[in-house]
Scaffold this motif. Structure first.
Motif, PDB file in Angstrom:
ATOM      1  N   TYR A   6      -6.910   6.388  -0.231  1.00 11.70           N
ATOM      2  CA  TYR A   6      -6.401   7.836   0.751  1.00 11.70           C
ATOM      3  C   TYR A   6      -5.831   8.477  -0.268  1.00 11.70           C
ATOM      4  N   ASN A   7      -6.353   9.631  -0.033  1.00 11.41           N
ATOM      5  CA  ASN A   7      -5.270  11.050  -1.308  1.00 11.41           C
ATOM      6  C   ASN A   7      -4.778  11.307  -0.847  1.00 11.41           C
ATOM      7  N   LYS A   8      -3.593  12.553  -1.182  1.00  8.13           N
ATOM      8  CA  LYS A   8      -2.658  13.150  -0.954  1.00  8.13           C
ATOM      9  C   LYS A   8      -3.381  14.077  -0.275  1.00  8.13           C
ATOM     10  N   ASP A   9      -4.202  14.685  -0.136  1.00 10.20           N
ATOM     11  CA  ASP A   9      -4.964  15.509   0.475  1.00 10.20           C
ATOM     12  C   ASP A   9      -5.223  15.182   2.714  1.00 10.20           C
ATOM     13  N   GLY A  10      -5.514  13.741   2.165  1.00  9.45           N
ATOM     14  CA  GLY A  10      -5.701  13.542   3.661  1.00  9.45           C
ATOM     15  C   GLY A  10      -6.804  12.975   3.368  1.00  9.45           C
ATOM     16  N   SER A  11      -8.200  13.406   2.417  1.00  8.14           N
ATOM     17  CA  SER A  11      -8.974  12.399   2.524  1.00  8.14           C
ATOM     18  C   SER A  11      -9.391  11.235   2.355  1.00  8.14           C
ATOM     19  N   VAL A  12     -10.465  10.663   2.338  1.00  9.93           N
ATOM     20  CA  VAL A  12     -10.940   9.175   1.743  1.00  9.93           C
ATOM     21  C   VAL A  12     -11.805   9.003   0.450  1.00  9.93           C
ATOM     22  N   SER A  13     -11.477   8.794  -0.706  1.00 16.95           N
ATOM     23  CA  SER A  13     -12.930   8.812  -1.951  1.00 16.95           C
ATOM     24  C   SER A  13     -13.073   7.476  -2.029  1.00 16.95           C
ATOM     25  N   PRO A  14     -14.289   6.797  -2.498  1.00 11.73           N
ATOM     26  CA  PRO A  14     -14.011   5.914  -3.508  1.00 11.73           C
ATOM     27  C   PRO A  14     -12.782   5.363  -4.187  1.00 11.73           C
ATOM     28  N   THR A  15     -11.981   4.387  -5.039  1.00 13.93           N
ATOM     29  CA  THR A  15     -11.426   4.792  -5.976  1.00 13.93           C
ATOM     30  C   THR A  15     -11.233   3.203  -6.270  1.00 13.93           C
ATOM     31  N   LYS A  16     -11.000   2.677  -7.936  1.00 15.52           N
ATOM     32  CA  LYS A  16     -11.466   1.828  -8.817  1.00 15.52           C
ATOM     33  C   LYS A  16     -10.186   1.074  -8.065  1.00 15.52           C
ATOM     34  N   VAL A  17     -10.150  -0.792  -8.033  1.00 17.48           N
ATOM     35  CA  VAL A  17      -9.607  -1.474  -7.441  1.00 17.48           C
ATOM     36  C   VAL A  17      -8.813  -1.723  -9.207  1.00 17.48           C
ATOM     37  N   VAL A  18      -7.459  -1.564 -10.313  1.00 18.32           N
ATOM     38  CA  VAL A  18      -7.608  -1.937 -11.558  1.00 18.32           C
ATOM     39  C   VAL A  18      -6.642  -3.334 -11.709  1.00 18.32           C
ATOM     40  N   ASP A  19      -7.206  -4.115 -10.068  1.00 18.58           N
ATOM     41  CA  ASP A  19      -5.336  -5.536 -10.588  1.00 18.58           C
ATOM     42  C   ASP A  19      -5.530  -5.689  -8.976  1.00 18.58           C
ATOM     43  N   LYS A  20      -4.993  -7.287  -9.595  1.00 20.47           N
ATOM     44  CA  LYS A  20      -5.609  -8.322  -8.090  1.00 20.47           C
ATOM     45  C   LYS A  20      -4.295  -9.441  -8.591  1.00 20.47           C
ATOM     46  N   ILE A  21      -3.490  -9.335  -7.856  1.00 22.35           N
ATOM     47  CA  ILE A  21      -2.150 -10.391  -7.925  1.00 22.35           C
ATOM     48  C   ILE A  21      -2.057 -11.064  -6.721  1.00 22.35           C
ATOM     49  N   ASP A  22      -1.930 -12.918  -7.282  1.00 21.80           N
ATOM     50  CA  ASP A  22      -1.677 -13.888  -6.756  1.00 21.80           C
ATOM     51  C   ASP A  22      -0.484 -13.791  -6.601  1.00 21.80           C
ATOM     52  N   CYS A  23      -0.085 -13.399  -5.384  1.00 20.91           N
ATOM     53  CA  CYS A  23       1.280 -13.748  -4.993  1.00 20.91           C
ATOM     54  C   CYS A  23       2.358 -14.893  -4.344  1.00 20.91           C
ATOM     55  N   GLY A  24       0.848 -16.008  -4.292  1.00 17.69           N
ATOM     56  CA  GLY A  24       1.233 -17.189  -3.890  1.00 17.69           C
ATOM     57  C   GLY A  24       1.482 -17.005  -2.403  1.00 17.69           C
ATOM     58  N   VAL A  25       2.295 -18.019  -1.514  1.00 16.37           N
ATOM     59  CA  VAL A  25       2.099 -18.783  -0.110  1.00 16.37           C
ATOM     60  C   VAL A  25       3.305 -18.109   0.435  1.00 16.37           C
ATOM     61  N   GLU A  26       3.203 -16.981   1.222  1.00 16.60           N
ATOM     62  CA  GLU A  26       4.212 -16.314   1.633  1.00 16.60           C
ATOM     63  C   GLU A  26       3.848 -16.411   2.995  1.00 16.60           C
ATOM     64  N   GLU A  27       5.980 -15.893   3.902  1.00 16.07           N
ATOM     65  CA  GLU A  27       5.886 -15.565   4.699  1.00 16.07           C
ATOM     66  C   GLU A  27       4.613 -14.185   5.978  1.00 16.07           C
ATOM     67  N   VAL A  28       4.194 -14.557   6.230  1.00 20.57           N
ATOM     68  CA  VAL A  28       3.573 -13.160   7.022  1.00 20.57           C
ATOM     69  C   VAL A  28       3.062 -13.124   8.384  1.00 20.57           C
ATOM     70  N   PHE A  29       2.869 -11.837   8.623  1.00 24.65           N
ATOM     71  CA  PHE A  29       3.142 -12.021  10.524  1.00 24.65           C
ATOM     72  C   PHE A  29       1.414 -11.322  10.549  1.00 24.65           C
ATOM     73  N   ASP A  30       1.168 -11.493  11.832  1.00 24.82           N
ATOM     74  CA  ASP A  30      -0.362 -11.102  12.428  1.00 24.82           C
ATOM     75  C   ASP A  30       0.719  -9.668  13.020  1.00 24.82           C
ATOM     76  N   LEU A  31      -0.564  -7.921  12.096  1.00 25.34           N
ATOM     77  CA  LEU A  31       0.324  -7.187  13.246  1.00 25.34           C
ATOM     78  C   LEU A  31      -1.446  -6.504  14.077  1.00 25.34           C
ATOM     79  N   VAL A  32      -1.009  -6.723  15.418  1.00 23.84           N
ATOM     80  CA  VAL A  32      -1.674  -6.814  16.616  1.00 23.84           C
ATOM     81  C   VAL A  32      -1.367  -4.740  17.457  1.00 23.84           C
ATOM     82  N   GLY A  33      -2.605  -4.778  17.591  1.00 22.86           N
ATOM     83  CA  GLY A  33      -2.812  -3.473  18.108  1.00 22.86           C
ATOM     84  C   GLY A  33      -4.209  -2.894  18.450  1.00 22.86           C
ATOM     85  N   ASN A  34      -4.434  -2.074  19.738  1.00 19.66           N
ATOM     86  CA  ASN A  34      -5.640  -1.967  20.481  1.00 19.66           C
ATOM     87  C   ASN A  34      -5.987  -3.225  21.308  1.00 19.66           C
TER      88      ASN A  34
END
Length: 658
Positions: free
Chosen positions: A130-158
């Motif tokens: 998602y770009n500054k001008d509000g547009s959407v365009s392909p972009t590259k993943v430059v990093d992926k981090i294993d954050c381990g086990v953490e406390e999470v929540f589901d985000l429920v909508g619609n």
């Protein structure tokens, strides 16, 4: 076509051969920096082949030399220069916040081939940003981090689960006023909606947290201009740099160099540092890349240098004991345990640098939410020693004016505490503990200035004597017509090695420099009669003792002067300014706390004595000062009268009867 025996330009550079471009040998750092792209690498930018080749070549050469400042923006470069030129052993930087995030394994991310679980995303994959001008365009993943086990929540909508994440994860939201801002899940309110982009249409959706649990989490970094990307249901989510770059530079340049990188939580240290390192090292030659030892939480370089990731939680800080470090970088200091902060630094981290030839600590954070946090003490001490740097959101070249306005509106406006602390990096003032709470930054702008000395004034010298602590003298005058107290200079003697001879000589010299042969109206001090007699008999300096009763009333008199801006202080009075703005009471409000400079705010007491003993009723101006010369008659003045004047005088002169 290249033969199999030919070597690429990058291979030549790696072998330390001087690269040749267009028959020109590129060797100097200045030439190389001109070639590489400015700022952080932009994976979505696709220059022509020749430009790409030049940039790769220059980048590799700079990496081999341990020169990485070309990756910084203008604001970061000024801090970079501060780091490399400082003569202090401790630097404190208050900077605008940049944080990471975590998404759970079962959340989908939109890729160019369709939705994909975040746990299955790999570095190099193309997802939608998602770009500054509000547009959407392909972009590259430059990093992926294993954050381990953490406390999470589901985000429920619609009516369905849209994503899962930790409370610290940032989302692009539209608030109740319709403004866009990035916000962690834990700070959501009932009016916040997460921005969505579905089939090219931008919308927003209200969400609620459900199904709290522990789950494996991941973090990815993307290479667009916002670091925002789309999850599987179109939600827009977010992705901290200079300090990591400094650490990597030092380790490449200096074999066997050891750095402690300290954060509030061990898991946070591992996650954030790995993310930053991968972002910085995207164009790093393979042989220079540090390897991460998961068991030891250490980045290891081939030249023997190491960067240790250390958290202060759960006793992890003790892992630093017995180590030898050349640098200590403490990040997010304002969010470490205040009651243990002195212990972390003074008892554990500082001793690890005892054998280092050039030990240096950098403390970095936004200001703490509590004015009583111990980190504030280090900020004030660094400020006094000229080792404090503050950077606000306005210093960051990546944000435009309207974006800053949106940030301010989202937290209650530019006058809100949150905006002042998080975006302007202003310290919260605990008005209950400050001796002079009126001495704010705004008020001091009017008070700290050079003041044009009037034609006539009464001058004063005021002192606060200390035996084991500081002795402070202020040199001031009273501007009668403007009702202004003007402090022109100060003298400070620290410790008992100074004698009354030293002090008397310095006082005489200062008075001579300021006022010439004009003597003070009075010299005031709080010391014993014996010292007063010594000054008078031995050094020909007359002091009078000040009354010290009803101190609260005298402090209030000073507060009124500050509030009414009826006080002026020359900028060279750095100790007085520091004491006036930072003096704090102890918990019982019976005496001042010890100051960061080692004093007990002695200049403040000298100022209180001064204000108490000024003769505000004495007019230093001659009675005829404003009268024009000539054209008036004074009975006391002998004057030759004209015949007409004499006649008029005779008419109105009553003659006595004989």
């Amino acid at each position: 076509m290249m033969n199999s025996g030919d070597k690429t330009i990058i291979e030549e550079v790696v072998e330390d051969k001087e690269p040749v471009v267009d028959s020109k040998i590129i060797n100097t750092e200045e030439d190389l920096v001109k070639i590489v792209p400015r700022g952080r690498p932009k994976g979505t930018t696709k220059p022509d082949a020749k430009k790409q080749r030049l940039q790769r070549e220059a980048a590799v050469k700079l990496w081999k030399r341990g020169v990485l400042h070309w990756k910084l923006d203008s604001n970061q470069k000024s801090l970079y220069e501060n780091y490399h030129t400082t003569k202090n052993n401790l630097l404190v930087w208050c900077l605008s916040r940049q944080t990471g995030k975590s998404i759970n394994s079962s959340t989908y991310v939109i890729t160019e081939t369709g939705p994909k679980l975040i746990k299955d995303i790999n570095i190099g994959d193309i997802i939608y940003g998602y770009n500054k001008d509000g547009s959407v365009s392909p972009t590259k993943v430059v990093d992926k981090i294993d954050c381990g086990v953490e406390e999470v929540f589901d985000l429920v909508g619609n009516g369905k689960v849209l994503a899962g994440c930790t409370d610290e994860h940032y989302w692009l939201v539209k608030n109740g006023e319709g403004n866009l801002l990035e916000k962690p899940l834990k700070d959501f309110n009932e009016y916040d909606k997460i921005v969505t982009v579905v089939n090219g249409v931008t919308d927003s959706v209200s969400v609620r947290k459900e199904n709290r649990r522990m789950e494996q989490c991941w973090d990815i970094t993307v290479d667009n201009d916002t670091h925002l990307y789309l999850t599987g249901d179109g939600l827009v989510t977010h992705n901290s740099f200079l300090i990591s770059l400094l650490a990597i530079e030092e380790c490449i340049r200096n074999p066997n160099f050891k750095i402690a990188y300290v954060l509030p939580r061990q898991n946070q240290a591992r996650k954030l540092i790995k993310s930053r390192f991968n972002e910085i090292c995207i164009d790093c030659p393979k042989e220079l890349r540090p390897k991460f030892n998961t068991q030891e939480n250490v980045f290891v370089f081939d030249n023997g240098s190491e960067i240790h990731c250390i958290g202060t939680d759960s006793g992890n800080i003790e892992n630093a004991r017995g180590q030898r470090f050349d640098r200590v970088f403490m990040d997010e200091c304002g969010f470490m345990d205040s009651s243990e902060f002195d212990y972390y630094y003074k008892s554990v981290l500082f001793p690890t640098m005892n054998t280092s030839k050039r030990r240096l600590t950098i403390m970095i954070s936004t200001p703490p939410s509590s004015a009583a946090h111990t980190f504030n003490k280090y900020i004030k001490e660094a400020d006094y020693k000229k080792a404090y740097t503050r950077r606000t959101i306005y210093d960051c070249p990546r944000f435009k004016g309207y974006e800053i306005e949106e940030m301010a509106n989202a937290v209650g406006g530019k006058d809100s505490i949150d905006f002042k602390r998080e975006y302007l990096c202003k310290l919260l003032a605990d008005t209950n503990s400050l001796v002079i709470p009126e001495a704010t930054d705004e008020k001091m702008k009017d008070i700290i200035q050079t003041w044009k000395r009037p034609a006539h004034y009464t001058c004063y010298t005021s002192g606060d004597f200390g035996i084991l602590d500081w002795t402070a003298f202020l040199f001031a005058y009273y501007d009668f017509r403007n009702d202004e107290i003007v402090v022109e200079d100060e003298l400070v003697f620290n410790g008992k090695e100074y004698t009354t001879i030293d002090m008397a000589d310095a006082i005489k010299l200062k008075e001579k420099m300021l006022w010439g042969d004009k003597l003070p109206e009075s010299r005031i001090c709080d010391t014993s009669w014996q010292i007063i007699v010594d000054f008078n008999n031995l050094h020909n300096l007359s002091f009078i003792p000040t009354r010290k009763d009803d101190k609260n009333a005298q402090i209030n008199a000073l507060r009124m002067k500050v509030s009414g801006k009826k006080l002026k202080i020359n900028p060279r009075c750095i100790n007085l300014i520091f004491h006036l703005m930072n003096a704090t009471w102890n918990k019982a409000r019976t005496k001042y706390e010890k100051a960061a400079d080692g004093s007990h705010f002695d200049c403040l007491d000298a100022l209180i004595y001064l204000i108490r003993n000024i003769n505000y009723h004495k007019n230093p101006y001659p009675k005829d000062y404003d009268l024009p010369k000539g054209g008036f008659y004074s009975p006391k003045q002998k004057q030759q009268l004209t015949d007409v004047q004499q006649s008029i005088r005779d008419i109105f002169t009553v003659k006595r009867r004989r």
